[in-house]
Design a protein around this motif. Structure first.
Motif, mmCIF file in Angstrom:
data_model
loop_
_atom_site.group_PDB
_atom_site.id
_atom_site.type_symbol
_atom_site.label_atom_id
_atom_site.label_comp_id
_atom_site.label_asym_id
_atom_site.label_seq_id
_atom_site.Cartn_x
_atom_site.Cartn_y
_atom_site.Cartn_z
ATOM 1 N N UNK A 124 0.850 -1.180 0.000
ATOM 2 C CA UNK A 124 0.000 0.000 0.000
ATOM 3 C C UNK A 124 0.885 1.230 0.000
ATOM 4 N N UNK A 125 0.607 2.144 -0.903
ATOM 5 C CA UNK A 125 1.411 3.352 -1.045
ATOM 6 C C UNK A 125 0.550 4.556 -0.685
ATOM 7 N N UNK A 126 0.969 5.275 0.343
ATOM 8 C CA UNK A 126 0.206 6.413 0.853
ATOM 9 C C UNK A 126 0.824 7.731 0.405
ATOM 10 N N UNK A 127 -0.013 8.751 0.374
ATOM 11 C CA UNK A 127 0.465 10.096 0.078
ATOM 12 C C UNK A 127 -0.496 11.103 0.681
ATOM 13 N N UNK A 128 -0.020 12.322 0.854
ATOM 14 C CA UNK A 128 -0.908 13.399 1.226
ATOM 15 C C UNK A 128 -0.786 13.958 2.623
ATOM 16 N N UNK A 129 0.082 13.422 3.450
ATOM 17 C CA UNK A 129 0.215 13.976 4.788
ATOM 18 C C UNK A 129 0.900 15.328 4.758
ATOM 19 N N UNK A 130 1.033 15.942 5.931
ATOM 20 C CA UNK A 130 1.730 17.214 6.006
ATOM 21 C C UNK A 130 1.368 17.996 7.241
ATOM 22 N N UNK A 131 1.715 19.274 7.206
ATOM 23 C CA UNK A 131 1.476 20.189 8.317
ATOM 24 C C UNK A 131 0.376 21.162 7.925
ATOM 25 N N UNK A 132 -0.591 21.335 8.813
ATOM 26 C CA UNK A 132 -1.703 22.231 8.532
ATOM 27 C C UNK A 132 -2.124 22.902 9.833
ATOM 28 N N UNK A 133 -2.682 24.084 9.726
ATOM 29 C CA UNK A 133 -3.187 24.775 10.916
ATOM 30 C C UNK A 133 -4.547 24.214 11.311
ATOM 31 N N UNK A 134 -4.876 24.369 12.562
ATOM 32 C CA UNK A 134 -6.178 23.940 13.045
ATOM 33 C C UNK A 134 -7.285 24.582 12.212
ATOM 34 N N UNK A 135 -8.266 23.779 11.855
ATOM 35 C CA UNK A 135 -9.354 24.239 11.015
ATOM 36 C C UNK A 135 -9.125 23.987 9.538
ATOM 37 N N UNK A 136 -7.925 23.607 9.201
ATOM 38 C CA UNK A 136 -7.593 23.350 7.813
ATOM 39 C C UNK A 136 -7.981 21.958 7.353
ATOM 40 N N UNK A 137 -7.583 21.635 6.133
ATOM 41 C CA UNK A 137 -7.950 20.360 5.515
ATOM 42 C C UNK A 137 -6.721 19.684 4.909
ATOM 43 N N UNK A 138 -6.781 18.385 4.891
ATOM 44 C CA UNK A 138 -5.788 17.562 4.191
ATOM 45 C C UNK A 138 -6.511 16.397 3.542
ATOM 46 N N UNK A 139 -5.889 15.865 2.515
ATOM 47 C CA UNK A 139 -6.450 14.723 1.811
ATOM 48 C C UNK A 139 -5.384 13.647 1.725
ATOM 49 N N UNK A 140 -5.691 12.483 2.255
ATOM 50 C CA UNK A 140 -4.782 11.350 2.193
ATOM 51 C C UNK A 140 -5.252 10.371 1.126
ATOM 52 N N UNK A 141 -4.306 9.821 0.407
ATOM 53 C CA UNK A 141 -4.624 8.824 -0.606
ATOM 54 C C UNK A 141 -3.784 7.578 -0.402
ATOM 55 N N UNK A 142 -4.337 6.458 -0.800
ATOM 56 C CA UNK A 142 -3.630 5.182 -0.659
ATOM 57 C C UNK A 142 -3.964 4.327 -1.878
ATOM 58 N N UNK A 143 -2.943 3.765 -2.472
ATOM 59 C CA UNK A 143 -3.136 2.915 -3.642
ATOM 60 C C UNK A 143 -2.534 1.538 -3.385
ATOM 61 N N UNK A 144 -3.227 0.522 -3.854
ATOM 62 C CA UNK A 144 -2.712 -0.844 -3.767
ATOM 63 C C UNK A 144 -1.728 -1.067 -4.895
ATOM 64 N N UNK A 145 -0.514 -1.451 -4.541
ATOM 65 C CA UNK A 145 0.514 -1.719 -5.538
ATOM 66 C C UNK A 145 0.638 -3.219 -5.730
ATOM 67 N N UNK A 146 0.597 -3.664 -6.965
ATOM 68 C CA UNK A 146 0.680 -5.086 -7.227
ATOM 69 C C UNK A 146 -0.676 -5.652 -7.601
ATOM 70 N N UNK A 147 -0.655 -6.838 -8.124
ATOM 71 C CA UNK A 147 -1.884 -7.468 -8.597
ATOM 72 C C UNK A 147 -2.600 -8.181 -7.455
#
Length: 121
Positions: A4-27
């Motif tokens: 599983x390959x994740x992306x999208x984390x980070x630093x944000x101020x309170x009240x803000x938004x983030x979007x995390x994504x995860x993709x399955x790698x392999x068959x």
């Protein structure tokens, strides 16, 4: 082997938004349930949100109304939209999946490497 390959984390101020994504790698043959867990320093890993192949979801009480989980079955991806973030949401977020590697070969508890989410006050 399922990865599983994740992306999208980070630093944000309170009240803000983030979007995390995860993709399955392999068959894989199928993915049944996908979800997001998080682990804050000194705390146990906890379920944040999960979604099954039919689209049914469940959320931790602490994130209901703020986070939304969705998935693309064709692409074997799962997304966590996080709004109105709070400092207590700070944690490492892990993607999780369970399903079938082959028709009669199930797998459970495939994990991503984790992505850091930090919410400043």
């Amino acid at each position: 082997q399922v990865q599983l390959v994740e992306s999208g984390g980070g630093l944000v101020q309170a009240g803000g938004s983030l979007r995390l994504s995860c993709a399955v790698s392999g068959s894989v043959f199928s993915i049944d349930k996908m979800g997001w867990y998080r682990q804050a320093p000194g705390k146990q890993r906890e379920l944040v949100a999960a979604i099954d192949s039919g689209g049914s979801t469940n959320y931790a009480d602490s994130v209901k109304g703020r986070f939304t989980i969705s998935r693309d079955n064709a692409k074997n991806t799962v997304t966590l939209q996080m709004n109105s973030l709070k400092p207590e949401d700070t944690a490492v977020y892990y993607c999780n999946a369970a399903g079938k590697l082959y028709r009669y070969t199930p797998f459970s508890d495939a994990w991503g490497q984790g992505t850091q989410v930090t919410v400043s006050s």
